[in-house]
Write a protein that holds these residues in place. Structure first.
Motif, mmCIF file in Angstrom:
data_model
loop_
_atom_site.group_PDB
_atom_site.id
_atom_site.type_symbol
_atom_site.label_atom_id
_atom_site.label_comp_id
_atom_site.label_asym_id
_atom_site.label_seq_id
_atom_site.Cartn_x
_atom_site.Cartn_y
_atom_site.Cartn_z
ATOM 1 N N PHE A 22 0.832 -1.205 0.000
ATOM 2 C CA PHE A 22 0.000 0.000 0.000
ATOM 3 C C PHE A 22 0.870 1.261 0.000
ATOM 4 C CE2 PHE A 22 -2.343 3.332 2.265
ATOM 5 C CZ PHE A 22 -3.489 3.399 1.482
ATOM 6 N N LEU A 23 1.895 1.291 0.854
ATOM 7 C CA LEU A 23 2.782 2.462 0.912
ATOM 8 C C LEU A 23 3.571 2.641 -0.387
ATOM 9 C CD1 LEU A 23 4.090 2.212 4.573
ATOM 10 C CD2 LEU A 23 2.397 3.810 3.645
ATOM 11 N N ILE A 24 4.023 1.545 -0.972
ATOM 12 C CA ILE A 24 4.722 1.640 -2.259
ATOM 13 C C ILE A 24 3.787 2.200 -3.327
ATOM 14 C CG2 ILE A 24 5.722 0.258 -4.132
ATOM 15 C CD1 ILE A 24 6.981 -1.510 -1.967
ATOM 16 N N GLY A 25 2.539 1.767 -3.314
ATOM 17 C CA GLY A 25 1.564 2.283 -4.279
ATOM 18 C C GLY A 25 1.318 3.775 -4.103
ATOM 19 N N ILE A 26 1.223 4.232 -2.861
ATOM 20 C CA ILE A 26 1.029 5.665 -2.594
ATOM 21 C C ILE A 26 2.248 6.460 -3.063
ATOM 22 C CG2 ILE A 26 0.821 7.386 -0.745
ATOM 23 C CD1 ILE A 26 -1.780 5.981 -1.266
ATOM 24 N N ILE A 27 3.442 5.953 -2.775
ATOM 25 C CA ILE A 27 4.664 6.651 -3.195
ATOM 26 C C ILE A 27 4.750 6.711 -4.712
ATOM 27 C CG2 ILE A 27 7.189 6.469 -3.225
ATOM 28 C CD1 ILE A 27 6.949 5.360 -0.337
ATOM 29 N N MET A 28 4.424 5.618 -5.386
ATOM 30 C CA MET A 28 4.449 5.623 -6.854
ATOM 31 C C MET A 28 3.424 6.596 -7.413
ATOM 32 S SD MET A 28 5.044 1.578 -7.675
ATOM 33 C CE MET A 28 4.235 1.734 -9.235
ATOM 34 N N LEU A 29 2.271 6.692 -6.795
ATOM 35 C CA LEU A 29 1.233 7.615 -7.257
ATOM 36 C C LEU A 29 1.687 9.061 -7.103
ATOM 37 C CD1 LEU A 29 -1.738 7.741 -8.256
ATOM 38 C CD2 LEU A 29 -2.384 7.974 -5.868
ATOM 39 N N ILE A 30 2.322 9.382 -5.988
ATOM 40 C CA ILE A 30 2.800 10.748 -5.755
ATOM 41 C C ILE A 30 3.911 11.115 -6.718
ATOM 42 C CG2 ILE A 30 4.024 12.195 -4.090
ATOM 43 C CD1 ILE A 30 2.405 10.758 -1.896
ATOM 44 N N THR A 31 4.872 10.198 -6.932
ATOM 45 C CA THR A 31 5.982 10.519 -7.830
ATOM 46 C C THR A 31 5.527 10.589 -9.279
ATOM 47 O OG1 THR A 31 6.622 8.187 -7.974
ATOM 48 C CG2 THR A 31 7.731 9.533 -6.314
ATOM 49 N N ARG A 32 4.546 9.815 -9.662
ATOM 50 C CA ARG A 32 4.042 9.872 -11.033
ATOM 51 C C ARG A 32 3.371 11.220 -11.295
ATOM 52 N NH1 ARG A 32 -0.524 5.926 -12.525
ATOM 53 N NH2 ARG A 32 0.439 4.990 -10.717
ATOM 54 N N ARG A 33 2.639 11.728 -10.330
ATOM 55 C CA ARG A 33 1.973 13.016 -10.512
ATOM 56 C C ARG A 33 2.956 14.172 -10.508
ATOM 57 N NH1 ARG A 33 -3.613 12.678 -7.054
ATOM 58 N NH2 ARG A 33 -4.597 11.162 -8.402
ATOM 59 N N SER A 34 4.023 14.066 -9.742
ATOM 60 C CA SER A 34 4.975 15.170 -9.701
ATOM 61 C C SER A 34 5.849 15.196 -10.948
ATOM 62 C CB SER A 34 5.850 15.071 -8.450
ATOM 63 O OG SER A 34 6.680 13.939 -8.520
ATOM 64 N N ARG A 35 6.030 14.075 -11.616
ATOM 65 C CA ARG A 35 6.832 14.039 -12.835
ATOM 66 C C ARG A 35 6.037 14.410 -14.066
ATOM 67 N NH1 ARG A 35 8.814 8.467 -13.330
ATOM 68 N NH2 ARG A 35 8.560 8.011 -11.153
ATOM 69 N N ALA A 36 4.744 14.351 -14.028
ATOM 70 C CA ALA A 36 3.910 14.578 -15.202
ATOM 71 C C ALA A 36 3.605 16.062 -15.371
ATOM 72 C CB ALA A 36 2.627 13.783 -15.100
ATOM 73 N N ARG A 37 4.643 16.837 -15.580
ATOM 74 C CA ARG A 37 4.468 18.259 -15.810
ATOM 75 C C ARG A 37 4.783 18.565 -17.264
ATOM 76 N NH1 ARG A 37 7.553 19.854 -10.431
ATOM 77 N NH2 ARG A 37 5.814 19.626 -8.989
ATOM 78 N N SER A 38 4.052 19.460 -17.831
ATOM 79 C CA SER A 38 4.299 19.830 -19.221
ATOM 80 C C SER A 38 4.654 21.308 -19.295
ATOM 81 C CB SER A 38 3.075 19.535 -20.082
ATOM 82 O OG SER A 38 1.985 20.312 -19.635
ATOM 83 N N THR A 39 5.454 21.624 -20.285
ATOM 84 C CA THR A 39 5.867 23.003 -20.504
ATOM 85 C C THR A 39 5.422 23.411 -21.898
ATOM 86 O OG1 THR A 39 7.809 22.624 -19.122
ATOM 87 C CG2 THR A 39 7.836 24.564 -20.551
ATOM 88 N N THR A 40 4.793 24.562 -21.982
ATOM 89 C CA THR A 40 4.342 25.078 -23.263
ATOM 90 C C THR A 40 5.210 26.271 -23.628
ATOM 91 O OG1 THR A 40 2.092 24.397 -22.737
ATOM 92 C CG2 THR A 40 2.375 25.980 -24.530
ATOM 93 N N VAL A 41 5.780 26.201 -24.822
ATOM 94 C CA VAL A 41 6.624 27.290 -25.317
ATOM 95 C C VAL A 41 5.840 28.027 -26.382
ATOM 96 C CG1 VAL A 41 8.775 27.870 -26.461
ATOM 97 C CG2 VAL A 41 8.691 25.969 -24.831
ATOM 98 N N VAL A 42 5.692 29.310 -26.191
ATOM 99 C CA VAL A 42 4.986 30.137 -27.157
ATOM 100 C C VAL A 42 6.013 31.056 -27.804
ATOM 101 C CG1 VAL A 42 3.194 31.864 -27.470
ATOM 102 C CG2 VAL A 42 2.893 30.040 -25.767
ATOM 103 N N GLU A 43 6.123 30.945 -29.113
ATOM 104 C CA GLU A 43 7.049 31.791 -29.849
ATOM 105 C C GLU A 43 6.297 32.952 -30.472
ATOM 106 O OE1 GLU A 43 9.601 29.774 -32.505
ATOM 107 O OE2 GLU A 43 9.942 28.114 -31.130
#
Length: 69
Positions: A44-65
């Protein structure tokens, strides 16, 4: 999925430990129940940790030229 598996293992372990009054000579069901509960907490704790790290890594950056000269 691992969160559900952890909860399932914990519940099965609790049933084996606290709800059953079966005594077998070749296996200690209380010990098996405690082991399953511990494994359920760890999974259960491993699943919670994986869920938190997956959400923190899923960031996107938009570049507007800007094409204005």
């Amino acid at each position: 999925m691992s969160i559900g598996t952890g909860i399932f293992l914990f519940v099965v372990g609790a049933i084996l430990t606290f709800a059953l009054e079966v005594k077998l000579d070749w296996i200690d069901l209380d010990l098996v129940g405690y082991i399953l509960m511990a494994a359920g907490v760890v999974i259960f704790l491993i699943g919670i940790i994986m869920l938190i790290t997956r959400r923190s890594r899923a960031r996107s950056t938009t570049v507007v030229e800007d094409d204005r000269i």
